[in-house]
Design a protein around this motif. Structure first.
Motif, short mmCIF file in Angstrom:
data_model
loop_
_atom_site.label_atom_id
_atom_site.label_comp_id
_atom_site.label_asym_id
_atom_site.label_seq_id
_atom_site.Cartn_x
_atom_site.Cartn_y
_atom_site.Cartn_z
N ARG A 167 0.83 -1.20 0.00
CA ARG A 167 0.00 0.00 0.00
C ARG A 167 0.87 1.25 0.00
NH1 ARG A 167 -4.96 1.58 4.22
NH2 ARG A 167 -5.80 3.27 2.94
N LEU A 168 0.47 2.24 -0.81
CA LEU A 168 1.06 3.58 -0.79
C LEU A 168 -0.05 4.51 -0.32
CD1 LEU A 168 2.96 3.54 -4.21
CD2 LEU A 168 3.96 3.29 -1.93
N GLU A 169 0.15 5.10 0.85
CA GLU A 169 -0.93 5.87 1.47
C GLU A 169 -0.61 7.36 1.51
OE1 GLU A 169 -3.98 5.34 5.17
OE2 GLU A 169 -1.99 4.49 5.36
N PRO A 170 -1.46 8.21 0.90
CA PRO A 170 -1.22 9.66 0.95
C PRO A 170 -1.26 10.16 2.39
CG PRO A 170 -2.91 9.12 -0.66
CD PRO A 170 -2.67 7.88 0.13
N VAL A 171 -0.39 11.12 2.71
CA VAL A 171 -0.39 11.70 4.04
C VAL A 171 -0.75 13.18 3.96
CG1 VAL A 171 1.27 10.06 4.99
CG2 VAL A 171 2.09 12.18 3.98
N ASP A 172 -1.41 13.66 5.00
CA ASP A 172 -1.77 15.06 5.15
C ASP A 172 -0.83 15.73 6.15
OD1 ASP A 172 -3.94 14.61 3.50
OD2 ASP A 172 -5.42 14.58 5.12
N ARG A 300 -7.10 0.97 -5.21
CA ARG A 300 -5.96 1.64 -5.84
C ARG A 300 -4.88 2.01 -4.81
NH1 ARG A 300 -6.78 2.26 -11.01
NH2 ARG A 300 -8.87 2.47 -11.88
N TRP A 301 -4.50 1.03 -4.04
CA TRP A 301 -3.51 1.25 -3.00
C TRP A 301 -2.11 1.50 -3.55
CZ3 TRP A 301 -4.82 -3.06 1.10
CH2 TRP A 301 -5.84 -2.58 1.94
N LEU A 302 -1.84 1.06 -4.77
CA LEU A 302 -0.50 1.25 -5.32
C LEU A 302 -0.47 2.30 -6.43
CD1 LEU A 302 0.78 -2.44 -5.33
CD2 LEU A 302 1.24 -0.63 -3.68
N ASP A 303 -1.44 3.18 -6.42
CA ASP A 303 -1.50 4.27 -7.39
C ASP A 303 -0.33 5.23 -7.14
OD1 ASP A 303 -2.37 6.06 -9.30
OD2 ASP A 303 -3.80 7.02 -7.97
N TYR A 304 0.49 5.43 -8.15
CA TYR A 304 1.66 6.30 -8.01
C TYR A 304 1.95 6.96 -9.35
CZ TYR A 304 6.54 7.75 -7.74
OH TYR A 304 7.70 8.48 -7.80
N ALA A 305 2.15 8.28 -9.34
CA ALA A 305 2.49 9.03 -10.55
C ALA A 305 3.70 9.91 -10.24
CB ALA A 305 1.31 9.88 -11.02
N LYS A 327 1.31 -3.98 -11.04
CA LYS A 327 1.49 -2.53 -11.14
C LYS A 327 0.47 -1.92 -12.09
CE LYS A 327 6.00 -2.71 -11.87
NZ LYS A 327 7.38 -2.26 -12.10
N ARG A 328 0.21 -2.59 -13.22
CA ARG A 328 -0.77 -2.05 -14.17
C ARG A 328 -2.15 -2.01 -13.55
NH1 ARG A 328 2.00 -5.39 -17.88
NH2 ARG A 328 0.36 -6.96 -17.71
N ASN A 334 -5.31 8.58 -12.88
CA ASN A 334 -4.75 9.41 -11.83
C ASN A 334 -5.63 9.44 -10.59
OD1 ASN A 334 -2.46 10.22 -13.23
ND2 ASN A 334 -3.56 11.82 -14.31
N GLN A 335 -6.66 8.60 -10.56
CA GLN A 335 -7.55 8.62 -9.41
C GLN A 335 -6.83 8.09 -8.19
OE1 GLN A 335 -11.18 6.50 -10.00
NE2 GLN A 335 -11.86 6.74 -7.89
N ARG A 336 -6.97 8.77 -7.05
CA ARG A 336 -6.32 8.39 -5.81
C ARG A 336 -6.94 7.10 -5.28
NH1 ARG A 336 -1.75 9.42 -4.49
NH2 ARG A 336 -1.92 11.66 -4.51
#
Length: 347
Positions: A167-172, A300-305, A327-328, A334-336
């Motif tokens: 998982r790649l998790e956005p942080v605030d 979309r836990w591995l969404d990365y741009a 990965k695909r 680009n949806q989070r």
């Protein structure tokens, strides 16, 4: 050669404490009975496993004892799984998690929900304080799996462990309502250069926060002991100069007097990895990995741009180790991977 697990347990407990008195107390027996069990095990092997030195060196494992210890722990764990299977109690998984303020077990729960057979798993969370202590527990056989952020350890002390990014998790940025930037709808990491990064543990143990501060020129840093979420909240609420980073959808008290402001251009991502010992794959590991894959695909836990998001350099390596199809499946568009950013920002 048949091993008596009672003898193995006596050895493992003594190896943990290196003290016959404490080991006997933990096992609920006498020191004399414990010594007899160790002696019977040593007689079976024909070699000493534990040296009993009343002098300076004290109780210690012999070379044979050090070789036997990890296998002995595996034997005990297998015995516990066998008992659970015979009683129809379901399989147990010991899992150490770290990064406790970021609530790692919610990610485990979402992954297990994605694969129906995992719903009956008995989870036994462990007490790891950080990645180095979790790595040691895995290598000793004290736990089956680990979940947290993985980074290179000095002197290769994590050799023998395998891991997968899940998982790649956005942080605030989380600030008190009196912070000068509390009214912003969103912030760039560079906007925080005049603020103090509050680190809820010793900074030497917080690889992600340290790399974030170095990358974006945040020179004012303050750390302290990890005394839990309430302590973190009180500090941010009372110090208008401080901020910290927190996952966008991790739980914070609703009446905490804090604001959670999304970070953009770029958005920092916190990397969660599942870890296990290469020489011992838990029977449920493959199913659990499927659960993370399914949950990651739908959420979309591995969404990365690149350019939009930021990862420490050490986390880029984890992305390259993922299978191309995985990965695909997680990087379309680009949806989070979490709910829309405006839906998860906390007031």
């Amino acid at each position: 050669m048949d091993l008596d697990l009672a003898l193995v347990r006596a050895f493992v407990t003594t190896a943990e404490t290196l003290h016959f008195g404490r080991a006997a107390e933990r096992l609920g027996t006498s020191q004399q009975a414990l010594s007899k069990r160790i002696a019977r095990l040593e007689s079976l092997f024909g070699t000493r496993l534990i040296e009993r030195d009343r002098g300076v060196r004290g109780t210690r494992l012999t070379e044979a004892g050090e070789r036997f210890e990890p296998a002995a722990r595996e034997a005990l764990a297998a015995g516990e799984r066998a008992v659970a299977a015979a009683l129809g109690a379901g399989q147990a998984v010991r899992i150490d998690v770290w990064g406790h303020l970021y609530a790692p077990l919610r990610t485990v729960a979402q992954a297990t929900e994605a694969v129906e057979p995992l719903g009956t798993v008995q989870w036994e969370p462990g007490p790891a304080r950080d990645w180095p202590s979790a790595a040691q527990a895995l290598l000793r056989g004290d736990t089956d799996l680990g979940l947290g952020r993985v980074h290179p350890l000095p002197d290769g002390t994590d050799a023998g462990l395998a891991h997968r990014l899940v998982r790649l998790e956005p942080v605030d940025a989380v600030v008190g309502t009196s912070h000068p930037l509390a009214g912003a709808d969103e912030l760039r990491p560079a906007d925080l250069r005049d603020s103090v990064l509050w680190c809820p543990a010793e900074l030497t143990r917080l690889d992600f926060l340290r790399r974030f501060a170095d990358e974006f020129g945040i020179t004012r840093r303050q750390d302290g002991p990890n005394l839990g979420l309430d302590h973190l909240v009180r500090h941010l609420r009372t110090d208008p100069a401080c901020f910290t980073l927190f996952p966008a959808d991790a739980p914070l008290p609703g009446d905490a007097g804090l604001r959670s402001v999304p970070l953009v251009a770029p958005t920092p991502l916190y990397a969660w990895s599942l870890v296990w010992r290469e020489s011992h794959r838990h029977p449920l590991l493959d199913g659990l990995l499927r659960g993370f894959t399914e949950a990651g695909r739908t959420r979309r836990w591995l969404d990365y741009a690149p350019g939009r998001d930021w990862l420490p350099d050490t986390d880029h390596t984890k992305l390259t180790l993922l299978a191309p199809a995985e990965k695909r499946g997680n990087q379309r568009g680009n949806q989070r991977g979490n709910p829309p950013r405006e839906a998860v920002g906390r007031q």
